[in-house]
Design a protein around this motif. Structure first.
Motif, PDB file in Angstrom:
ATOM      1  N   ALA A  81       0.831  -1.208   0.000  1.00  0.00           N
ATOM      2  CA  ALA A  81       0.000   0.000   0.000  1.00  0.00           C
ATOM      3  C   ALA A  81       0.867   1.260   0.000  1.00  0.00           C
ATOM      4  CB  ALA A  81      -0.933  -0.015   1.203  1.00  0.00           C
ATOM      5  N   ASP A 131      -1.296   4.096  -1.821  1.00  0.00           N
ATOM      6  CA  ASP A 131      -2.614   3.943  -1.221  1.00  0.00           C
ATOM      7  C   ASP A 131      -2.525   4.007   0.307  1.00  0.00           C
ATOM      8  OD1 ASP A 131      -3.711   3.556  -3.742  1.00  0.00           O
ATOM      9  OD2 ASP A 131      -3.497   1.372  -3.651  1.00  0.00           O
ATOM     10  N   ARG A 132      -3.640   4.328   0.939  1.00  0.00           N
ATOM     11  CA  ARG A 132      -3.885   4.117   2.359  1.00  0.00           C
ATOM     12  C   ARG A 132      -3.179   5.082   3.297  1.00  0.00           C
ATOM     13  NH1 ARG A 132      -2.718  -1.761   5.128  1.00  0.00           N
ATOM     14  NH2 ARG A 132      -2.657  -1.111   7.299  1.00  0.00           N
TER      15      ARG A 132
END
Length: 320
Positions: free
Chosen positions: A285, A290-291
């Protein structure tokens, strides 16, 4: 500052079974690590001791003369499943994170970042910056019930203190002798900055059910009869009602402690999880963007994650 090591060793932490229920005097020798432009003395995790209560990471750095250098430079990097505690004796640090926090941290001010499920941050010396840089970076493992909480950052300037003849104990986190820090905690613990005047000979009240360790930031002291020079840490076990301290010079110490952390954890790079799959997913991630969110305002690229080790990541006990 956080762990910028691109070749991190396997760290298997946690578990209560190996915690001594009696007072001990175990001297922990640091290992030096180069993190960006700063050399630190890593005291936790250690060869024989991985946690003290929920405290799972302690770096001590400085005092360094950075007048002709850039000082601390920690590019954006991720955290998961932990809290970071930034504590300075000299210098200042500009903190930025992916929830939008921008804060200059100064000596004896608490910078507390709760990563929870995911956060990214960067830390660097201000421009211009003071000549000297001296401080510690500590991590607190979050228990399973709270490790997926929303990320946040706290900055506390006014912290409570416990005083005695020749002693001022500033409560960084948790509580000490009835004084309670405003910082958010998720397990019973304490972190305190102890300033001792030369010749001070005191007994600090502590909790028998907590395990403790003491790091010498500056000066020379005797902790429970053991001489500590700057950069050394003494693990004390549990079972004490008071801690004898004697200052051979004006000295600064960090006291950390807490209830032994019952859960087993995996700490790899800047991430804490419970399974290898969880760590691998978090690494992916971070690399994919992401995230963890974006740290705005830092002039440089995020820190890439190191490769996962070939050795399986498994949660183990808290001592080797």
């Amino acid at each position: 500052m956080s762990d910028l090591d691109l070749l991190p060793s396997l760290r298997e932490c946690g578990g209560r079974a190996d915690v001594s229920g009696q007072p001990v005097r175990e001297l922990l020798n640091p290992r030096e690590a180069s993190l960006g432009t700063t050399v630190v003395r890593r005291l936790l995790p250690n060869l024989g001791r991985r946690m003290v209560g929920a405290w799972c990471f302690v770096d001590h750095y400085g005092p360094d003369d950075i007048a002709d250098g850039s000082g601390m430079q920690a590019p954006p990097h991720p955290h998961m499943g932990l809290q970071t505690v930034s504590w300075l004796h000299e210098g200042d640090i500009l903190h930025r994170d992916s929830v939008g926090s921008v804060q200059v941290l100064r000596p004896r001010q608490l910078g507390l970042m709760t990563s929870g499920r995911a956060i990214a941050h960067a830390e660097q010396s201000t421009v211009p910056h003071p000549r000297l840089l001296h401080g510690a970076q500590l991590w607190v493992a979050l228990p399973d019930a709270h490790r997926h909480t929303a990320p946040s950052f706290e900055h506390h300037v006014d912290l409570p203190a416990v005083t005695g003849p020749g002693l001022t104990a500033t409560v960084i986190l948790g509580q000490l002798d009835g004084a309670v820090s405003p910082g958010t905690t998720y397990t019973p613990l304490v972190g305190a900055d102890l300033a001792l005047a030369e010749g001070a000979d005191v007994r600090l009240p502590v909790e028998p059910d907590f395990e403790y360790a003491v790091l010498t930031m500056s000066g020379v002291t005797e902790v429970d009869g053991v001489r500590l020079d700057p950069g050394s840490m003494l693990y004390l076990g549990s079972g004490r009602g008071e801690l004898p301290l004697r200052a051979l010079s004006d000295s600064g110490l960090l006291l950390i402690g807490g209830e032994p952390f019952e859960e087993k954890i995996i700490m790899w790079w800047n991430l804490i999880g419970r399974t290898q799959e969880e760590i691998a997913e978090a690494r992916e991630a971070w690399m994919s963007g992401d995230r963890f969110g974006t740290v705005h305002g830092y002039d440089g690229s995020p820190l890439p994650a190191p490769a996962l080790p070939a050795t399986p990541l498994k949660p183990r006990g808290r001592t080797r």
